[in-house]
Write a protein that holds these residues in place. Structure first.
Motif, PDB file in Angstrom:
ATOM      1  N   ILE A  90     -54.995  -8.275  -4.205  1.00 36.72           N
ATOM      2  CA  ILE A  90     -53.536  -8.351  -4.116  1.00 36.72           C
ATOM      3  C   ILE A  90     -53.123  -8.751  -2.696  1.00 36.72           C
ATOM      4  CG2 ILE A  90     -51.402  -7.027  -4.278  1.00 36.72           C
ATOM      5  CD1 ILE A  90     -52.797  -5.341  -6.452  1.00 36.72           C
ATOM      6  N   VAL A  93     -53.296 -12.377  -2.472  1.00 33.13           N
ATOM      7  CA  VAL A  93     -52.118 -13.005  -3.089  1.00 33.13           C
ATOM      8  C   VAL A  93     -50.934 -12.964  -2.123  1.00 33.13           C
ATOM      9  CG1 VAL A  93     -50.495 -12.893  -5.011  1.00 33.13           C
ATOM     10  CG2 VAL A  93     -52.917 -12.416  -5.406  1.00 33.13           C
ATOM     11  N   ASP A  94     -50.701 -11.809  -1.485  1.00 33.01           N
ATOM     12  CA  ASP A  94     -49.619 -11.697  -0.512  1.00 33.01           C
ATOM     13  C   ASP A  94     -49.766 -12.718   0.611  1.00 33.01           C
ATOM     14  OD1 ASP A  94     -48.162  -9.668  -1.704  1.00 33.01           O
ATOM     15  OD2 ASP A  94     -49.230  -8.066  -0.671  1.00 33.01           O
ATOM     16  N   TYR A 107     -46.882  -6.632  -2.093  1.00 29.64           N
ATOM     17  CA  TYR A 107     -47.500  -6.009  -3.263  1.00 29.64           C
ATOM     18  C   TYR A 107     -48.664  -5.114  -2.871  1.00 29.64           C
ATOM     19  CZ  TYR A 107     -44.890  -9.635  -5.807  1.00 29.64           C
ATOM     20  OH  TYR A 107     -43.907 -10.436  -6.304  1.00 29.64           O
ATOM     21  N   ALA A 108     -49.451  -5.532  -1.882  1.00 28.50           N
ATOM     22  CA  ALA A 108     -50.624  -4.749  -1.486  1.00 28.50           C
ATOM     23  C   ALA A 108     -50.209  -3.413  -0.859  1.00 28.50           C
ATOM     24  CB  ALA A 108     -51.488  -5.542  -0.508  1.00 28.50           C
ATOM     25  N   HIS A 335     -50.595 -11.356  -8.904  1.00 28.87           N
ATOM     26  CA  HIS A 335     -50.868  -9.992  -8.420  1.00 28.87           C
ATOM     27  C   HIS A 335     -50.932  -8.980  -9.561  1.00 28.87           C
ATOM     28  CE1 HIS A 335     -46.534 -10.250  -8.937  1.00 28.87           C
ATOM     29  NE2 HIS A 335     -46.491  -8.929  -8.980  1.00 28.87           N
ATOM     30  N   ILE A 339     -54.321 -11.272 -12.347  1.00 29.36           N
ATOM     31  CA  ILE A 339     -55.165 -10.941 -11.205  1.00 29.36           C
ATOM     32  C   ILE A 339     -56.626 -11.286 -11.468  1.00 29.36           C
ATOM     33  CG2 ILE A 339     -55.634  -8.550 -11.876  1.00 29.36           C
ATOM     34  CD1 ILE A 339     -55.304  -7.851  -8.873  1.00 29.36           C
ATOM     35  N   SER A 416     -51.466  -5.044  -9.988  1.00 27.23           N
ATOM     36  CA  SER A 416     -50.392  -4.373  -9.271  1.00 27.23           C
ATOM     37  C   SER A 416     -49.448  -3.698 -10.255  1.00 27.23           C
ATOM     38  CB  SER A 416     -49.632  -5.397  -8.428  1.00 27.23           C
ATOM     39  OG  SER A 416     -48.509  -4.821  -7.824  1.00 27.23           O
TER      40      SER A 416
END
Length: 470
Positions: A90, A93-94, A107-108, A335, A339, A416
C-alpha cells in the motif's frame, strides 16, 4: 480404581517467537525496499515503523503465552506477515500516486493505524474468550446480530453507496463495512445451529434421485440464509458478499453432515439468484461482460480496470519489477480491491504464489484445529472461519485473474480497509483460541493408579467427548 493422567504437550512458544521475528524482519525489509525502489532512499519513518512492528509482535507473543500457551505457533506469524506485506505494498501505491499524479494519499498510514487496532482487538479476544464453547450460548443472538449488520447499509441516512454497491455505513464521517463483522456472527450461528441438528440433517428427510433432502422443519434456516444472500445480491448489488455468506453456510453444512448432496443443493439454490443478478442488475451484468470479453473494442473502456490489472500481472513476469518500481497508480483501487495486481507486478509470479501459499497454510492450520478439537461446535466454527478466509481469497484472486467474474470482496490482511483488517484479526484471535483447545494436553483414565491428576489439565466432560465423537 482409576485416576486421570495428563500428557505433557509442547507449547512451542519459542518457535512462535522466532517466526514472529522472521515475519517482522521480512515486513520491515519490504517497507524499506519500497522507499529504495521508488526514491532511491530509505523511508523517513522506517525506524518508527520497525519499532512499531516489533512492539506488536511482542504483544502478540506475550498475550498468547499468557492466555493460550498451547495455541498453534504458525497462525499469528502468518497473519502478521501478511499484514506487514500489505502495508508495504500500500505504501508503494501511495508513493506511485504521489510521484506520477501529484496527488497525496495516506492509505498506508491509515492501514498502520488499523493494524494496531486489529492486533489490540485480537489480544482482547484472547484475554476475554477463555473457552470457545461459551459462544454456543449465543447462537441465536449471533444470528440476529449478523442479520442486523448485513441489512444495516439498506437503512436511510447511515447506509452509503460506494462504487455501485450499498454495503457501507457512515457515522460521524467514518465508513464501516458491516458485512465483515457479520461473517463472524454468522459463523457462530451456523456452528451452534448445525451442531444441534447435524444428525437430523444427515439422516432424516426424503431421498430423491440419490440426493438426501432435509425435512421442512430443518429447512427453514437454510431458506433464510438463501433469502439473505439473495437480498444482499439484489438490494445491495454485492455479488461477493452474497457468495461469501451462502457459500459459508453450505460449506459448514457439508462439514456437519459429511454429505456431498448439500453441495449439490447449495449450487442449485444459487442458480436463481445468479440469473436474476445477470438479467436485472446492471452492475453484475457489466462484470460478467468484462469477465467474458474485456479487451474487445466494444468493452475495452468500461472494462478498463480489469484490463489494467491484467497488464500489471503481465508486467510483473516471473520475478517482478521490484518493490516500489511498478506503476500501481495506473490501476483503479490498487490499494484495496486490486492489491493482488500490485503484488504480482512488483513481486512477480514468485511473490504472488508465495502469498497464496501463506493463505493456504493459514487455512490448513484452521482446518487442523477443526480436526483436533474435541467438541462439534468448535470443529464447525474453526472449519467455517477457515473456509470463509479461503473463499475470500479465491473470489478476489479469481476475479483479478479472470477465473471468475470480478466481485467486491477484499483480500484478507493485505487490502486497505479498517473494517476488513480489524474483523480478520478477530477471526485470527478466535482461531488461536480454538487451536489452543485442540492442542491442549488431553487426559485419560488409567486403571490401577491412586494418585490424582493435576488441576491444570482437566479431562473433557462426558458430554463433550460424546459430542466430539459424533
Amino acid at each position: 480404581m482409576a485416576t486421570v493422567v495428563s500428557y505433557t504437550a509442547r507449547p512451542r512458544r519459542t518457535l512462535q517467537a522466532l517466526m514472529l521475528a522472521f515475519a517482522v524482519a521480512i515486513g520491515v525489509t519490504a517497507y524499506a525496499l519500497v522507499g529504495l525502489g521508488r526514491f532511491q532512499e530509505l523511508p523517513d519513518d522506517l525506524l518508527q515503523y520497525g519499532i512499531g512492528a516489533v512492539v506488536l509482535a511482542v504483544v502478540l507473543q506475550l498475550v498468547v503465552t499468557w492466555r493460550a500457551p498451547y495455541a498453534d505457533p504458525v497462525i499469528l506469524p502468518i497473519a502478521l506477515l501478511l499484514n506487514l506485506i500489505g502495508i508495504a505494498v500500500i505504501a508503494s501505491v501511495d508513493s506511485a500516486i504521489g510521484l506520477y499524479t501529484s496527488r497525496t494519499t495516506s492509505y498506508a498510514d491509515r492501514q498502520e493505524l488499523w493494524a494496531v487496532v486489529g492486533i489490540v482487538v485480537c489480544s482482547l479476544v484472547l484475554v476475554g474468550l477463555r473457552d470457545h464453547r461459551i459462544l454456543r450460548r449465543y447462537t441465536w443472538i449471533a444470528a440476529v446480530c449478523g442479520a442486523a449488520l448485513l441489512l444495516l447499509p439498506m437503512l436511510p441516512f447511515i447506509g452509503s453507496e460506494i462504487n455501485g454497491s450499498r454495503i457501507w455505513i457512515k457515522v460521524a464521517g467514518y465508513s464501516f463495512q458491516p458485512a465483515e463483522l457479520a461473517k463472524i456472527f454468522f459463523a457462530v450461528f451456523f456452528a451452534g445451529y448445525l451442531v444441534s441438528r447435524r444428525d437430523t440433517l444427515a439422516l432424516a428427510g426424503p431421498k430423491v434421485l440419490g440426493i438426501q433432502f432435509p425435512r421442512w422443519a430443518d429447512f427453514g434456516p437454510i431458506l433464510v440464509a438463501w433469502a439473505f444472500s439473495l437480498a444482499v445480491l439484489v438490494v445491495e448489488t454485492d455479488l461477493g458478499t452474497s457468495i461469501m455468506f451462502f457459500g459459508l453456510f453450505v460449506a459448514m453444512l457439508y462439514v456437519a453432515t459429511d454429505r456431498l448432496s448439500w453441495l449439490v443443493i447449495g449450487a442449485i439454490m444459487f442458480v436463481p439468484p445468479a440469473i436474476i443478478a445477470v438479467t436485472q442488475v446492471a452492475r453484475v451484468r457489466t462484470r460478467l461482460t468484462c469477465w467474458l470479453d474485456p479487451m474487445s473494442s466494444e468493452n475495452f473502456d468500461r472494462c478498463r480496470q480489469i484490463n489494467n490489472g491484467l497488464f500489471g500481472l503481465a508486467n510483473g513476469g516471473i520475478s517482478g519489477t521490484g518493490l516500489g518500481e511498478g506503476r500501481p497508480n495506473v490501476v483503479s483501487f490498487a490499494h484495496s480491491d486490486f492489491i493482488y495486481t500490485v503484488i504480482a507486478e512488483e513481486m512477480g509470479m514468485i511473490g504472488a504464489f508465495a502469498v497464496l501459499v501463506l493463505y493456504l497454510v493459514l487455512v490448513e492450520r484452521a482446518l487442523r484445529a477443526a480436526v483436533g478439537i474435541s467438541d462439534g461446535f468448535g470443529t464447525l466454527l474453526a472449519g467455517g472461519l477457515g473456509f470463509v478466509l479461503a473463499l475470500q481469497v479465491f473470489v478476489v484472486v479469481g476475479g483479478i485473474t479472470r477465473v471468475i467474474p470480478l466481485t467486491g470482496l477484499t483480500l484478507p490482511f493485505l487490502a486497505s480497509g479498517g473494517s476488513s483488517l480489524v474483523c480478520n484479526w478477530i477471526v485470527v484471535g478466535i482461531l488461536v483460541r480454538l487451536s489452543d483447545a485442540a492442542r491442549r494436553p488431553a487426559a485419560r483414565q488409567v486403571p490401577g493408579l491412586a494418585s490424582s491428576a493435576p488441576a491444570a489439565a482437566p479431562a473433557a466432560s462426558a458430554s463433550t467427548r460424546a459430542e466430539g465423537a459424533r
